[in-house]
Scaffold this motif. Structure first.
Motif, PDB file in Angstrom:
ATOM      1  N   UNK A   1      -2.835   2.480  11.429  1.00 50.27           N
ATOM      2  CA  UNK A   1      -1.673   2.417  12.229  1.00 50.27           C
ATOM      3  C   UNK A   1      -1.174   1.873  13.262  1.00 50.27           C
ATOM      4  N   UNK A   2      -3.047   0.621  13.245  1.00 51.27           N
ATOM      5  CA  UNK A   2      -2.630  -0.791  13.948  1.00 51.27           C
ATOM      6  C   UNK A   2      -2.273  -1.363  13.420  1.00 51.27           C
ATOM      7  N   UNK A   3      -2.366  -1.473  12.258  1.00 48.02           N
ATOM      8  CA  UNK A   3      -1.200  -2.272  10.961  1.00 48.02           C
ATOM      9  C   UNK A   3       0.199  -2.291  10.580  1.00 48.02           C
ATOM     10  N   UNK A   4       0.709  -1.970  11.506  1.00 46.59           N
ATOM     11  CA  UNK A   4       2.033  -1.608  11.191  1.00 46.59           C
ATOM     12  C   UNK A   4       2.852  -2.902  12.044  1.00 46.59           C
ATOM     13  N   UNK A   5       3.428  -4.008  11.163  1.00 48.00           N
ATOM     14  CA  UNK A   5       4.095  -5.159  11.838  1.00 48.00           C
ATOM     15  C   UNK A   5       5.585  -4.602  13.346  1.00 48.00           C
ATOM     16  N   UNK A   6       4.836  -3.573  13.755  1.00 47.08           N
ATOM     17  CA  UNK A   6       6.076  -2.926  15.388  1.00 47.08           C
ATOM     18  C   UNK A   6       4.823  -2.986  15.867  1.00 47.08           C
ATOM     19  N   UNK A   7       5.107  -3.012  17.031  1.00 48.65           N
ATOM     20  CA  UNK A   7       4.188  -3.005  18.582  1.00 48.65           C
ATOM     21  C   UNK A   7       4.593  -1.309  18.849  1.00 48.65           C
ATOM     22  N   UNK A   8       6.025  -0.879  18.227  1.00 45.48           N
ATOM     23  CA  UNK A   8       6.102   0.868  19.070  1.00 45.48           C
ATOM     24  C   UNK A   8       4.910   1.369  18.235  1.00 45.48           C
ATOM     25  N   UNK A   9       4.632   1.381  17.461  1.00 44.77           N
ATOM     26  CA  UNK A   9       3.218   2.246  16.357  1.00 44.77           C
ATOM     27  C   UNK A   9       2.336   1.352  16.286  1.00 44.77           C
ATOM     28  N   UNK A  10       2.080   0.308  16.077  1.00 46.21           N
ATOM     29  CA  UNK A  10       1.108  -0.507  15.727  1.00 46.21           C
ATOM     30  C   UNK A  10       0.127  -0.355  17.380  1.00 46.21           C
ATOM     31  N   UNK A  11       0.893  -0.004  19.050  1.00 46.25           N
ATOM     32  CA  UNK A  11       0.205  -0.255  20.038  1.00 46.25           C
ATOM     33  C   UNK A  11       0.645   1.739  19.992  1.00 46.25           C
ATOM     34  N   UNK A  12       0.632   1.979  19.075  1.00 52.92           N
ATOM     35  CA  UNK A  12       0.158   3.972  19.722  1.00 52.92           C
ATOM     36  C   UNK A  12       1.252   4.308  20.965  1.00 52.92           C
ATOM     37  N   UNK A  13       2.192   3.661  20.866  1.00 53.60           N
ATOM     38  CA  UNK A  13       3.574   3.605  22.084  1.00 53.60           C
ATOM     39  C   UNK A  13       4.671   5.270  22.282  1.00 53.60           C
ATOM     40  N   UNK A  14       4.986   6.266  20.448  1.00 53.60           N
ATOM     41  CA  UNK A  14       5.318   6.683  20.651  1.00 53.60           C
ATOM     42  C   UNK A  14       4.094   7.999  19.883  1.00 53.60           C
ATOM     43  N   UNK A  15       3.082   7.439  19.918  1.00 56.75           N
ATOM     44  CA  UNK A  15       1.721   8.537  18.782  1.00 56.75           C
ATOM     45  C   UNK A  15       1.132   7.804  18.110  1.00 56.75           C
ATOM     46  N   UNK A  16      -0.078   7.891  18.149  1.00 53.02           N
ATOM     47  CA  UNK A  16      -0.436   8.455  16.631  1.00 53.02           C
ATOM     48  C   UNK A  16      -0.366   8.945  15.357  1.00 53.02           C
ATOM     49  N   UNK A  17      -1.170   7.507  14.493  1.00 58.67           N
ATOM     50  CA  UNK A  17      -1.031   8.387  12.933  1.00 58.67           C
ATOM     51  C   UNK A  17      -1.263   7.583  12.088  1.00 58.67           C
ATOM     52  N   UNK A  18      -0.600   7.463  10.637  1.00 58.38           N
ATOM     53  CA  UNK A  18      -1.506   6.535   9.671  1.00 58.38           C
ATOM     54  C   UNK A  18       0.224   5.261   9.569  1.00 58.38           C
ATOM     55  N   UNK A  19      -0.075   5.171   8.772  1.00 59.55           N
ATOM     56  CA  UNK A  19       0.966   4.295   7.897  1.00 59.55           C
ATOM     57  C   UNK A  19       0.696   4.033   6.567  1.00 59.55           C
ATOM     58  N   UNK A  20       1.873   4.289   5.727  1.00 55.68           N
ATOM     59  CA  UNK A  20       1.409   4.663   4.149  1.00 55.68           C
ATOM     60  C   UNK A  20       3.114   2.988   3.361  1.00 55.68           C
ATOM     61  N   UNK A  21       2.471   2.405   2.189  1.00 54.60           N
ATOM     62  CA  UNK A  21       3.077   0.941   1.955  1.00 54.60           C
ATOM     63  C   UNK A  21       3.999   2.482   0.785  1.00 54.60           C
ATOM     64  N   UNK A  22       4.833   1.928   0.514  1.00 53.55           N
ATOM     65  CA  UNK A  22       5.095   3.316  -0.722  1.00 53.55           C
ATOM     66  C   UNK A  22       5.369   2.345  -2.138  1.00 53.55           C
ATOM     67  N   UNK A  23       5.050   2.920  -2.849  1.00 55.26           N
ATOM     68  CA  UNK A  23       5.358   1.927  -4.518  1.00 55.26           C
ATOM     69  C   UNK A  23       6.566   3.266  -4.341  1.00 55.26           C
ATOM     70  N   UNK A  24       6.747   3.693  -4.570  1.00 54.95           N
ATOM     71  CA  UNK A  24       8.306   4.059  -4.928  1.00 54.95           C
ATOM     72  C   UNK A  24       9.175   4.935  -3.996  1.00 54.95           C
TER      73      UNK A  24
END
Length: 159
Positions: free
Chosen positions: A24-47
């Motif tokens: 989640x820290x690799x997301x190019x948006x501070x709201x997510x990468x700094x866990x402001x809205x919560x914690x989790x994981x991120x996905x790079x979709x291929x479809x």
């Protein structure tokens, strides 16, 4: 004596997309990468298909269709955000297959989206999957790997 051996409540999240999971820290948006809205994981979709990661209820489908709020039976709240800076697309390229208050099962199709259009008009097609009520989480394990909709991306122990 039996009260000491309380059964652990566990929630398993499957990948909502085919692609690759990242921290989640690799997301190019501070709201997510700094866990402001919560914690989790991120996905790079291929479809461009988004499936439900859990059994639960759709709490919110944003009017711009770029984000979905879900709640599990155990009360865990999950935000799935399709792409970064996609709110400005005003729903273009997104097709919802669900509605608010609908019950869904893991693997049900929630949304289809145009990855190429997102890459063209928004910052990124990365999809954060975030637990927004972390106070209910005792522990969490995320798995970073190539994924399909049968892959476990997160295991959560509910407090």
């Amino acid at each position: 004596m039996l009260g000491f051996f309380k059964k652990k409540k566990k929630l398993v999240l499957k990948s909502p997309v085919v692609g690759k999971s990242i921290d989640i820290t690799e997301v190019p948006d501070e709201v997510f990468s700094t866990k402001m809205v919560g914690d989790g994981i991120a996905l790079i979709p291929s479809e461009g298909k988004l499936y439900s990661p859990v059994d639960g209820k759709i709490v919110n489908v944003f009017p711009t269709k770029h984000a979905i709020g879900m709640e599990t039976q155990g009360g865990i709240e999950i935000l799935i955000h399709i792409g970064i800076d996609t709110v400005g697309m005003k729903g273009e390229g997104f097709t919802s297959h669900i509605e608010e208050n609908q019950k869904v099962n893991a693997g049900d199709l929630l949304m289809t989206f145009d990855i190429d259009l997102i890459e063209e008009k928004a910052q990124s097609s990365i999809i954060p999957v975030v637990i927004t009520n972390m106070e209910k989480v005792k522990s969490m394990q995320c798995y970073k790997e190539e994924v399909d909709i049968n892959s476990t991306i997160m295991e959560v122990e509910i407090s």
